[in-house]
Design a protein around this motif. Structure first.
Motif, mmCIF file in Angstrom:
data_model
loop_
_atom_site.group_PDB
_atom_site.id
_atom_site.type_symbol
_atom_site.label_atom_id
_atom_site.label_comp_id
_atom_site.label_asym_id
_atom_site.label_seq_id
_atom_site.Cartn_x
_atom_site.Cartn_y
_atom_site.Cartn_z
ATOM 1 N N GLU A 1 -52.384 79.795 -8.345
ATOM 2 C CA GLU A 1 -53.242 78.695 -8.817
ATOM 3 C C GLU A 1 -54.277 79.248 -9.805
ATOM 4 O O GLU A 1 -54.480 78.718 -10.891
ATOM 5 C CB GLU A 1 -53.937 78.068 -7.588
ATOM 6 N N LYS A 2 -54.875 80.357 -9.405
ATOM 7 C CA LYS A 2 -55.957 80.946 -10.200
ATOM 8 C C LYS A 2 -55.453 81.435 -11.566
ATOM 9 O O LYS A 2 -56.008 81.079 -12.607
ATOM 10 C CB LYS A 2 -56.548 82.119 -9.402
ATOM 11 N N LYS B 1 -53.892 78.887 -14.322
ATOM 12 C CA LYS B 1 -54.796 77.930 -14.993
ATOM 13 C C LYS B 1 -54.937 78.235 -16.470
ATOM 14 O O LYS B 1 -55.061 77.334 -17.290
ATOM 15 C CB LYS B 1 -56.178 77.978 -14.328
ATOM 16 N N LYS C 1 -48.270 75.972 -12.672
ATOM 17 C CA LYS C 1 -48.400 76.931 -11.561
ATOM 18 C C LYS C 1 -47.014 77.301 -11.017
ATOM 19 O O LYS C 1 -46.707 78.480 -10.810
ATOM 20 C CB LYS C 1 -49.241 76.321 -10.436
#
Ligand code: SF4
Ligand code: SF4
Length: 346
Positions: free
Chosen positions: A233-234, A237, A293
């Motif tokens: 997820e991180k 982005k 993602k």
């Protein structure tokens, strides 16, 4: 046996090899270095560590016609393209790129064998250029590649000072060595200058910033836990989904097949595709990966988890560093490995 040739005589050697078969090597054109056929005017750049595009293009080109269908009344004629038979030489591929051929072999030469790929592999003789002056982004040593004394390809060459050293590893390599004739001077033992150059290079490789990643930290984790890791997820982005990383990567092997109506038949083409694209694996009922993602995770899970699971622990990355140089947002393989727990050991 080791041979040597003064680098000032290298153009003579290249000319001789090019007279016997097509000779492809790193050439500078408009400020970019890529593999191209040798010509007397080619600006040969054997000193450059990484070509912009990887050497996989030789065996898995960006686009190729697979077959044509031609309408003749109510009959359909199927025309396969003529398979080339001419041998060719890839001169000066780096150990990481040559290792990538072995990884691609596992995909394209396993059942069902890809005959187009197989034909090109069979015709090629590979001269591997050892890396005595690596780039800061190189991290091939993490994947079991010895960049200083590689046992990869048909011939290995080292350039140290004003001398190029040459060692044949295979029958194809012996045949190429024979083509060099008296230009390649046989040595009775390994010269001190070569040993010193290799020792110096090993010391440089030892100090590379990403030379000691801890891949075991990823292999030892349960794959489901890696799949669910919040890093996807991180990191995803910032991913633009541009696909640059996949196009420069020597181990990426996704492709698409499309039919084009020519008005009197159909041409079927294969071209590279990227798992980073939103249209990748688009099917009639939709797309199984609808977010960046998921697409981002797929690329790295494939290289670091799925491929090793299926291929005796082999990672599908060779540490060439191209994605480190090309990703416009610096979200590359090393960053993913580090975030997954594989930070530098030393
Ligand atoms: S993932 Fe990056 S470093 Fe690894 S082989 Fe591909 S381009 Fe090279
Ligand atoms: S090069 Fe970087 S931004 Fe582009 S798709 Fe790859 S990871 Fe995403």
């Amino acid at each position: 046996m080791i041979y040597q040739i003064k680098t000032e005589k290298l153009p003579q050697l290249l000319e001789r090899l090019a007279a016997a078969q097509e000779l492809c090597l790193p050439v500078e054109h408009k400020g970019q270095v890529d593999f191209a056929s040798w010509t007397p005017k080619a600006k040969v750049r054997l000193d450059v560590c990484n070509t912009a595009r990887s050497a996989k293009d030789f065996f898995f080109p960006q686009g190729e016609r697979l077959v044509s269908f031609r309408m003749e009344g109510r009959q359909i004629q199927v025309e396969a393209p003529q398979m080339e038979e001419n041998p060719f030489v890839i001169f000066g591929a780096r150990p990481c790129d040559v290792r990538s051929f072995q990884l691609l072999d596992r995909v394209f030469l396993s059942d069902p064998v890809d005959r187009y790929y197989e034909n090109r592999r069979r015709r090629a003789t590979i001269v591997t250029a050892a890396c005595l002056e690596p780039e800061e982004t190189c991290f091939c040593g993490n994947f079991g590649i010895d960049p200083v004394r590689p046992q990869l390809g048909d011939v290995v060459i080292w350039t140290a000072g004003d001398t190029l050293y040459w060692e044949s590893l295979t029958e194809k390599g012996e045949a190429l060595t024979a083509q060099g004739g008296e230009l390649l001077e046989a040595l009775s033992e390994e010269p001190e200058a070569l040993t010193q150059a290799q020792d110096g290079a090993r010391a440089i490789h030892e100090r590379l910033p990403f030379g000691h990643l801890n891949l075991q930290a990823i292999s030892s984790r349960d794959w489901r836990e890696v799949f669910e890791d919040p890093i996807w997820e991180k990191l995803s982005k910032s991913c633009l989904g541009c696909g640059s990383c996949t196009y420069v990567c020597p181990t990426c092997q996704c492709y698409d097949i499309r039919d084009f109506d020519t008005g009197h038949g159909v041409e079927r083409y294969r071209c590279w595709d990227s798992c980073m694209y939103s249209s990748f694996t688009q099917m009639a009922h939709g797309n199984p990966r609808t977010t960046q993602k998921e697409r981002f995770r797929q690329r790295f899970m494939h290289k670091l988890v799925y491929f090793p699971q299926n291929e005796e622990g082999l990672f599908s990355c060779v540490g060439c560093g191209r994605c480190l140089n090309k990703c416009p947002v610096s979200t590359h393989m090393v960053k993913v490995i580090q975030e997954l727990g594989g930070k530098q050991d030393v």
